[in-house]
Write an enzyme that holds these catalytic residues in place. Structure first.
Site, short mmCIF file in Angstrom:
data_model
loop_
_atom_site.label_atom_id
_atom_site.label_comp_id
_atom_site.label_asym_id
_atom_site.label_seq_id
_atom_site.Cartn_x
_atom_site.Cartn_y
_atom_site.Cartn_z
N ASP A 47 0.85 -1.29 -0.04
CA ASP A 47 0.02 0.06 0.09
C ASP A 47 0.97 1.27 -0.07
OD1 ASP A 47 -2.99 0.86 0.70
OD2 ASP A 47 -1.40 2.36 1.73
N TYR A 52 2.92 9.83 -0.23
CA TYR A 52 3.86 9.10 0.38
C TYR A 52 5.44 9.59 -0.03
CZ TYR A 52 0.04 6.33 2.33
OH TYR A 52 -1.24 5.83 3.04
#
Ligand code: A2P
Length: 278
Positions: A47, A52
């Site tokens: 994931d 990010y």
């Protein structure tokens, strides 16, 4: 073994029951090494998110693993501030390029509002993003689509506008923070709950209320937290950059008995993490 088990989404796509979370895992060696090790010990579900900043290293680790692409389930997410059709298509393509992949297994709207402006009404923008994702799904670029951090009303407007129910809602979910209104809605609509921060970002792994249970089952508190998620029918996404803990978090072949599950259901809020909005 749990690491070889799957949930089935309502469109028939199967998804490994545990995913490796990469939030707060730094781009570069840290992300590359963590994902490489996770794949080595048996995770087959990774994931990530555009936000990010580590898609490139995640993609490199997947490519270098030598594992067949079809055997790895990859999730990434549309940045929370992108709330228009064209922007969604562009950012999706950017994620594909960063990851070095030809398709994504699960693409999520990261949040109903920009992280910089939590709680603002982005209904029309979410509908536009959702329409773009449906098109990418129909074109075979994404195998399943969903949302993250969405409340029932946020999901209902997408369904009303398009008729397409999200396949997944990824929410912050851990013992004492089980968001029942969202979970009930998702259960009614056959939407799989993914549990991010299943260890409360590490805050509850030393929790004293949970220690006696860990001792009873001969496991760590972290394993109690992850096993709890599974027994509630949610899909935990533990994150770690430590090889021992990455491996440990996949070894969940024990069962918490019903009385202890009831105790955990009623434990009340633990830790300091507060809801994004009430
Ligand atoms: P580390 O990366 O040093 O292992 P969450 O999955 O809820 O986001 O929690 C992640 C946090 O929990 C990280 O700080 C991680 O630290 C820590 N963590 C992950 N797995 C374990 C474990 N099995 N035991 C203790 N702490 C853990």
């Amino acid at each position: 073994m749990v690491k070889n088990e799957f949930y089935t989404l309502y469109n028939g796509v199967t998804i490994p029951k545990i995913g490796f979370g990469t939030w707060q895992v730094a781009e570069g060696e840290e992300a590359y090494n963590s994902v490489t090790y996770a794949l080595k010990v048996g995770y087959r579900h990774i994931d990530t998110a555009h936000a990010y900043g580590n898609e490139a290293s995640v993609g490199r680790a997947i490519a270098d693993s030598g594992i067949d692409r079809k055997d790895i389930f990859v999730t990434t997410k549309l940045p929370s501030h992108i709330k228009d059709y064209q922007g969604t298509i562009q950012h999706f393509n950017q994620s594909l390029t960063s990851l070095g992949l030809e398709y994504i297994d699960l693409y999520l709207i990261h949040a109903p509002w920009p992280w910089s402006d939590i709680g603002t009404d982005c209904t029309q923008g979410n509908i536009q993003a959702w329409k773009a994702m449906i098109e990418l799904y129909n074109a075979g670029k994404i195998r399943s689509i969903g949302v993250s951090n969405f409340h029932p009303a946020d999901m209902q407007v997408l369904i009303d506008a398009t008729g397409v129910v999200p396949m997944v809602n990824q929410i912050r979910y851990f013992i004492g923070n089980t968001q029942p209104a969202i979970v009930d809605y998702c259960n009614q609509h056959n939407i799989l709950i993914q549990a991010y921060s299943p260890l409360a970002t590490g805050e509850i792994v030393n929790n004293e209320q949970l220690q006696p249970l860990a001792q009873k089952y001969g496991v760590t508190v972290a394993k109690i937290c992850l096993r709890y998620c599974l027994q509630k029918g949610t899909l935990p996404l533990p994150k770690s950059t430590n090889e021992g803990r990455i491996a440990q978090n996949l070894e969940l072949d024990f069962t918490i008995d019903q009385a202890d599950m009831t105790f955990l259901d009623n434990i009340g809020r633990i830790g300091k993490i507060k809801p994004y909005r009430s």
